[in-house]
Scaffold this active site. Structure first.
Site, PDB file in Angstrom:
ATOM      1  N   ILE A  33     -36.298 -53.489  58.749  1.00 16.23           N
ATOM      2  CA  ILE A  33     -34.977 -52.931  58.905  1.00 16.23           C
ATOM      3  C   ILE A  33     -34.696 -52.106  60.020  1.00 16.23           C
ATOM      4  O   ILE A  33     -35.408 -51.015  60.374  1.00 16.23           O
ATOM      5  CB  ILE A  33     -34.647 -51.915  57.740  1.00 16.23           C
ATOM      6  CG1 ILE A  33     -34.561 -53.082  56.530  1.00 16.23           C
ATOM      7  CG2 ILE A  33     -33.187 -51.524  57.654  1.00 16.23           C
ATOM      8  CD1 ILE A  33     -34.506 -52.074  55.065  1.00 16.23           C
ATOM      9  N   GLY A  34     -33.480 -52.324  60.622  1.00 22.67           N
ATOM     10  CA  GLY A  34     -33.284 -51.454  62.043  1.00 22.67           C
ATOM     11  C   GLY A  34     -31.529 -51.335  61.906  1.00 22.67           C
ATOM     12  O   GLY A  34     -31.183 -52.569  62.029  1.00 22.67           O
ATOM     13  N   GLY A  92     -29.864 -54.985  61.358  1.00 25.56           N
ATOM     14  CA  GLY A  92     -29.883 -55.281  59.781  1.00 25.56           C
ATOM     15  C   GLY A  92     -31.410 -55.540  59.603  1.00 25.56           C
ATOM     16  O   GLY A  92     -32.147 -54.549  59.595  1.00 25.56           O
ATOM     17  N   CYS A 132     -43.191 -51.270  64.574  1.00 22.16           N
ATOM     18  CA  CYS A 132     -42.840 -50.005  63.860  1.00 22.16           C
ATOM     19  C   CYS A 132     -43.232 -48.985  64.149  1.00 22.16           C
ATOM     20  O   CYS A 132     -43.251 -47.730  63.580  1.00 22.16           O
ATOM     21  CB  CYS A 132     -41.963 -50.250  62.515  1.00 22.16           C
ATOM     22  SG  CYS A 132     -40.925 -51.542  62.269  1.00 22.16           S
TER      23      CYS A 132
END
Length: 262
Positions: free
Chosen positions: A162-163, A174, A192
């Site tokens: 998720i970002g 999204g 990440c």
């Protein structure tokens, strides 16, 4: 009581990153100005490594030249977070939606995206959940069909990233759910910025290899349910050039605004 949201879903098929990034930027601006509805773009990307606003360049383990030689693009992006990867076999969702007036809570929205991916994965017997201090959707490799939380000794693996970027309470970017993404691609980066846990996919855990289009439809319905919205249409634009749509949006967004990020 706030009026229920109305989502327009758009299936884009497999696309390069940069043109879709430009499209969602213009859609977000149009949504702020009231020129566009809440729109959820769903697609696969050609192989690309993206660096968020807080990315550590050292988390990209290959040079830009080596990545390009392997057919992988490298792009700096406006979302939060570190380094991530998109590639075929991964369902990417970009909800360009207004969170006002009743969902102006960034953490709640991130949880909504995690719950959306959780429901899609559960369709294939893969049960996941959230982990304190770690963004995304996670599974326990020793308990694939039943998520019991990040218990002590759990062998955690990330199945969904998720970002997000939120400006004037309109969200873009999204989630990315690994459906059948080749796991070796993630060895080109530190996903990440997390070195302690591996990355996995629905296929690796269940041997199911569903089509991304069908998973996109399921994700759209799941997101709508989670956010108390109705899906009013789901268009297949996988064979439509995006540039004319992009130019139309640029022409419509005639008000020059600075969109501060939260």
């Amino acid at each position: 009581m706030a009026e229920r949201r109305r989502f327009r879903g758009v299936w884009l098929g497999r696309r390069p990153y940069r043109v879709v990034d430009a499209l969602q930027t213009e859609l977000a601006r149009a949504r702020v100005l009231g020129h566009a509805p809440d729109t959820v773009l769903l697609l696969e990307h050609e192989p690309v490594v993206t660096l968020g606003r807080r990315a550590d360049p050292a988390h990209v383990l290959l040079s830009e030249e080596t990545l390009r030689a392997r057919g992988v693009d490298l792009v700096q992006v406006s979302r939060g977070g570190d380094v991530t990867l998109h590639a075929p076999g991964q369902l990417v969702g970009y909800p360009i939606v207004a969170l006002s007036p009743d969902r102006q809570d960034v953490r709640r929205y991130v949880r909504d995206l995690a719950e959306t991916m959780r429901r899609v994965a559960l369709r294939h017997g893969v049960s996941g959940g959230e982990v304190n201090g770690l963004v995304g959707l996670w599974v326990d490799l020793d308990s694939v069909s039943e998520w019991t939380g990040a218990r002590e000794g759990a062998r955690l693996a990330k199945i969904g990233a998720i970002g997000v970027r939120i400006s004037q309470w309109v969200a873009c970017h999204g989630f990315a759910l690994n459906v059948s993404t080749a796991p070796d691609l993630f060895r080109m980066i530190v996903p990440c910025g997390i070195r302690d846990h591996e990355v996995t996919s629905i296929f690796e855990l269940s041997r199911a290899r569903p089509g991304i289009h069908s998973e996109a439809a399921a994700a759209l319905e799941a997101l709508a349910n989670v956010m108390d919205a109705d899906v009013v249409r789901f268009d297949d634009l996988s064979d439509v050039p995006l540039e004319p749509w992009l130019e139309e949006l640029r022409a419509a967004n005639v008000i020059d605004q600075t969109l501060p990020s939260f």
